[in-house]
Design a protein around this motif. Sequence first.
Motif, PDB file in Angstrom:
ATOM      1  N   GLY A  94      26.990  23.009  24.764  1.00 51.42           N
ATOM      2  CA  GLY A  94      27.706  24.770  25.185  1.00 51.42           C
ATOM      3  C   GLY A  94      28.673  25.181  25.816  1.00 51.42           C
ATOM      4  N   VAL A  95      29.494  26.536  25.924  1.00 51.05           N
ATOM      5  CA  VAL A  95      30.481  26.396  26.253  1.00 51.05           C
ATOM      6  C   VAL A  95      30.201  25.930  27.881  1.00 51.05           C
ATOM      7  N   LYS A  96      31.526  25.392  28.179  1.00 52.68           N
ATOM      8  CA  LYS A  96      31.402  25.100  28.824  1.00 52.68           C
ATOM      9  C   LYS A  96      32.977  25.893  29.802  1.00 52.68           C
ATOM     10  N   SER A  97      32.702  26.110  30.922  1.00 51.32           N
ATOM     11  CA  SER A  97      33.954  26.395  31.785  1.00 51.32           C
ATOM     12  C   SER A  97      33.654  25.501  33.131  1.00 51.32           C
ATOM     13  N   VAL A  98      35.236  25.643  33.635  1.00 50.01           N
ATOM     14  CA  VAL A  98      35.386  24.955  35.896  1.00 50.01           C
ATOM     15  C   VAL A  98      34.242  25.868  36.237  1.00 50.01           C
ATOM     16  N   ILE A  99      33.181  25.086  36.886  1.00 48.38           N
ATOM     17  CA  ILE A  99      33.010  25.048  38.195  1.00 48.38           C
ATOM     18  C   ILE A  99      33.058  24.929  39.532  1.00 48.38           C
ATOM     19  N   HIS A 100      33.636  25.913  39.697  1.00 48.74           N
ATOM     20  CA  HIS A 100      34.443  25.686  41.485  1.00 48.74           C
ATOM     21  C   HIS A 100      33.568  25.647  42.271  1.00 48.74           C
ATOM     22  N   ASP A 101      32.946  25.048  43.534  1.00 45.47           N
ATOM     23  CA  ASP A 101      32.814  26.101  44.533  1.00 45.47           C
ATOM     24  C   ASP A 101      31.444  26.674  44.177  1.00 45.47           C
ATOM     25  N   GLY A 102      30.678  25.727  43.613  1.00 41.84           N
ATOM     26  CA  GLY A 102      29.867  26.177  42.532  1.00 41.84           C
ATOM     27  C   GLY A 102      29.311  27.634  41.816  1.00 41.84           C
ATOM     28  N   LYS A 103      31.035  27.908  41.953  1.00 44.07           N
ATOM     29  CA  LYS A 103      30.593  29.468  40.679  1.00 44.07           C
ATOM     30  C   LYS A 103      31.475  29.084  39.822  1.00 44.07           C
ATOM     31  N   VAL A 104      30.648  29.812  38.532  1.00 42.72           N
ATOM     32  CA  VAL A 104      31.653  29.688  37.075  1.00 42.72           C
ATOM     33  C   VAL A 104      32.372  30.750  37.647  1.00 42.72           C
ATOM     34  N   THR A 105      33.696  29.752  36.403  1.00 41.89           N
ATOM     35  CA  THR A 105      34.740  30.504  36.485  1.00 41.89           C
ATOM     36  C   THR A 105      35.249  31.206  34.611  1.00 41.89           C
ATOM     37  N   ARG A 106      37.146  31.179  35.390  1.00 46.17           N
ATOM     38  CA  ARG A 106      37.135  32.180  33.704  1.00 46.17           C
ATOM     39  C   ARG A 106      37.557  30.658  32.978  1.00 46.17           C
ATOM     40  N   THR A 107      38.216  29.664  33.402  1.00 38.98           N
ATOM     41  CA  THR A 107      38.952  28.261  32.579  1.00 38.98           C
ATOM     42  C   THR A 107      37.873  27.376  31.579  1.00 38.98           C
TER      43      THR A 107
END
Length: 308
Positions: free
Chosen positions: A187-200
């Motif tokens: 699907g539409v992927k975003s960067v996961i950082h420290d377990g959280k969804v980011t806007r990237t």
Amino acid sequence: MRSKMLVFIFCVIAFSSFAQEFHKISGWNEDINNKLETFLEGSRIIKERKVAVFDCDGTLLGQSPYYLADEALYNYAGTHFSDKKDSLSIAKMAVIDSLLNGNNVGMDYVQKRISFLSGLSATEVQQIGEEMFQEKYQNKFYPQMKQLLANLEDYGFEIWVVTASPEVLYQQFVSENTGIPLNRIIGVKSVIHDGKVTRTLVQPVPQDAGKADAIQTFIKAKPLFVAGNSRGDWEMMNESVGLKMIINPDDSKKLQHEEDSSLNGQTLKEYWESQKALIVTCEDLPEGDHSYISKDLNIRKNAEHENN
């Protein structure tokens, strides 16, 4: 020992032949079933990867009266951020306002969905999708498509989903209800950082032509079968080097396309008829006595479809 080995080999061959047997799909006519059986039987000789790709909303999962992704986001906003005055709530409701008052297709829309989910853990987003599915959509997977998936699996196909809905929101419930592995649901992927969804956003974004790019980038094989239901699946469906299937295609709106004039002046149904795609109907009607926040927000309903 030799006789036992021969018996074992015979059993393996017999089991393989039994496994690759087409099972007619109830609710679809004889012509559709015959074409599917011919296609699958013809795929026996293929030794390379056999890939089948499906859109999700409107293709595997009914979308009447409203999209699951939108209903999930609006519901979460209403219970967590609405009428609150803290900065986070105000920012999140501003995103919701822009979703409600802008175009509900295109790159800008999918970016706004991810912006709304940003800051939540991947587990939280997964749970939002799962809870909405269980509450209002658990009977919305088309039974015909489930039968088709089973046939494709019997004939050794890798089955993938490519959707413009947020990947983390959809992966769990789609996998649990279709048997498709999580890592084959794109699907539409975003960067996961420290377990959280980011806007990237992670490129390519599977929206419109990006769906074709996603096939080339993530699946890395030309599919033998692609199924979709809307104009947004056009480029993806044309990636198929074998069979194409369109579900409940619109037959009311004439299309215009700058890059391919063959679409111009035709409805979606007319275009795929001209391309010899399989055109099928799956019943997509509101079910259950559900209350939809999308209705309260005056969002236009998606089209309904009855079995022919």
